[in-house]
Design a protein around this motif. Sequence first.
Motif, short mmCIF file in Angstrom:
data_model
loop_
_atom_site.label_atom_id
_atom_site.label_comp_id
_atom_site.label_asym_id
_atom_site.label_seq_id
_atom_site.Cartn_x
_atom_site.Cartn_y
_atom_site.Cartn_z
N GLY A 164 -5.34 -29.00 5.47
CA GLY A 164 -5.48 -29.50 4.34
C GLY A 164 -5.59 -28.25 4.01
O GLY A 164 -5.51 -28.26 2.11
N ASP A 165 -6.14 -27.33 3.69
CA ASP A 165 -6.15 -25.97 2.89
C ASP A 165 -4.68 -25.57 2.86
O ASP A 165 -4.18 -24.82 1.47
N LEU A 166 -4.08 -25.08 4.11
CA LEU A 166 -2.56 -24.80 4.19
C LEU A 166 -1.17 -25.30 3.44
O LEU A 166 -0.70 -24.22 3.53
N VAL A 167 -1.39 -26.67 4.22
CA VAL A 167 -0.22 -27.03 3.68
C VAL A 167 -0.11 -27.62 3.07
O VAL A 167 1.39 -27.50 2.17
N MET B 141 -2.00 -38.76 4.08
CA MET B 141 -2.39 -38.22 4.86
C MET B 141 -3.83 -37.06 4.96
O MET B 141 -4.50 -37.15 6.19
N TRP B 142 -3.95 -36.93 4.30
CA TRP B 142 -5.37 -35.98 4.03
C TRP B 142 -6.24 -36.71 3.81
O TRP B 142 -7.37 -36.34 5.06
N LEU C 224 5.19 -34.29 8.89
CA LEU C 224 4.70 -33.34 8.09
C LEU C 224 5.41 -31.71 8.52
O LEU C 224 5.95 -31.79 7.50
N PHE C 225 5.90 -31.87 9.94
CA PHE C 225 5.84 -30.26 9.76
C PHE C 225 7.31 -29.97 10.04
O PHE C 225 8.20 -28.93 9.52
N PRO C 226 8.18 -31.07 10.17
CA PRO C 226 9.49 -31.29 10.08
C PRO C 226 10.11 -30.54 8.26
O PRO C 226 11.01 -29.83 7.58
N ILE C 227 8.54 -31.43 6.87
CA ILE C 227 9.32 -31.34 6.08
C ILE C 227 8.57 -30.16 5.90
O ILE C 227 9.52 -29.52 4.75
N ASP D 283 8.52 -16.18 3.47
CA ASP D 283 6.79 -16.10 2.84
C ASP D 283 6.16 -16.38 2.81
O ASP D 283 4.56 -15.99 3.51
N GLU D 284 5.88 -18.07 2.79
CA GLU D 284 5.14 -18.43 2.97
C GLU D 284 4.74 -19.28 4.16
O GLU D 284 3.29 -19.03 4.37
N TRP D 285 5.12 -18.81 5.32
CA TRP D 285 4.74 -18.42 6.52
C TRP D 285 3.95 -17.63 6.76
O TRP D 285 2.70 -17.90 7.68
N LYS D 286 4.22 -16.92 6.96
CA LYS D 286 3.66 -15.42 6.79
C LYS D 286 2.49 -15.63 5.89
O LYS D 286 0.94 -14.98 7.08
N GLY D 287 2.20 -16.37 5.15
CA GLY D 287 0.97 -16.40 4.08
C GLY D 287 0.20 -17.19 4.97
O GLY D 287 -1.30 -17.13 5.53
#
Length: 302
Positions: free
Chosen positions: A45-48, A65-66, A111-114, A122-126
């Motif tokens: 909910g916070d990160l994706v 989903m949320w 969700l995860f495939p999207i 950079d977004e994954w690093k964040g």
Amino acid sequence: YRWALENEKIAALIHEIQGDIESGNDVGEKLSELRQISIHYAEKGDLVYPVLKVRYEISGPSDVMWTVDDEIRDDLGILMKESPRSADWNTRLDGVLKRAEEMIYKEQNILFPICAVNFTEDEWKGIYQDAKDYAVCFGAEPEVWDRAENVGRSEFGWRRSADGQQGSAGQKNAAGEIVMPGGHMTLEQLTALLNTVPLEISFIDTENINRFFNEGPKVFKRPAMAIDREVFSCHPPKIEPMVRAIIEDFRNNKRNRVPVWMEKGGRTMLVTYMAVRDKNGKYLGTAEFVQDMEFAKEHFGK
């Protein structure tokens, strides 16, 4: 990887609980463990969901989903509190467990495939950095990602300056904002924020020099002329030894926080002295926070 491992643990635990329901065994302990799922859902909910919705205009996961995540979490909390646990209770629990299983499927296959297709490195690093703020759930310890480990969070802000660069922490970006590990603000915003915090704030550096007071009316007066003066000059002789002792304890890592309760002008005040340290524990100075606690007395006195 961490979320996939959490889902494996969740699926296994759900299977165990379903087996116990069929066998008539008590599921209280395992159900309590399953409630860690709220951490897993909070991370999504916070990160994706917000990144998908705001940056990529993919609103389906956040809109559907949320909501389901929240319903599963709330229903588990309600069932956990209920007693006695009848056949109807078991039926309702089984329904929640099946919804949680469906969510695992949707995460893994939708969700995860999207996210994998759209998110930049950079977004994954964040996300990697922000995920450190969440407790480990179901024993799924995160792997260390070396490329993301030493990257400051301020580099992942959603707004960029005119040339697309935010600048390094401690500097200003092209928009003239002050860049900090937690974000970036104009000097005007930062000053107004510090003046809005409902505390009297003072900061003393490593040389025991007054460096900063926030503005506004104060119970303990802080004249501007005291800036750049030694802090001990601001205290009467009978208080000075106590102040020196506190600061020396902070400097020598003996203490990190000293709260002092007192009456001032007929009102209860909390004065908190805190050691200010960098992320490596190096002493940078001492902060003093003064807070009027009458509001708390009134609240708890009702």
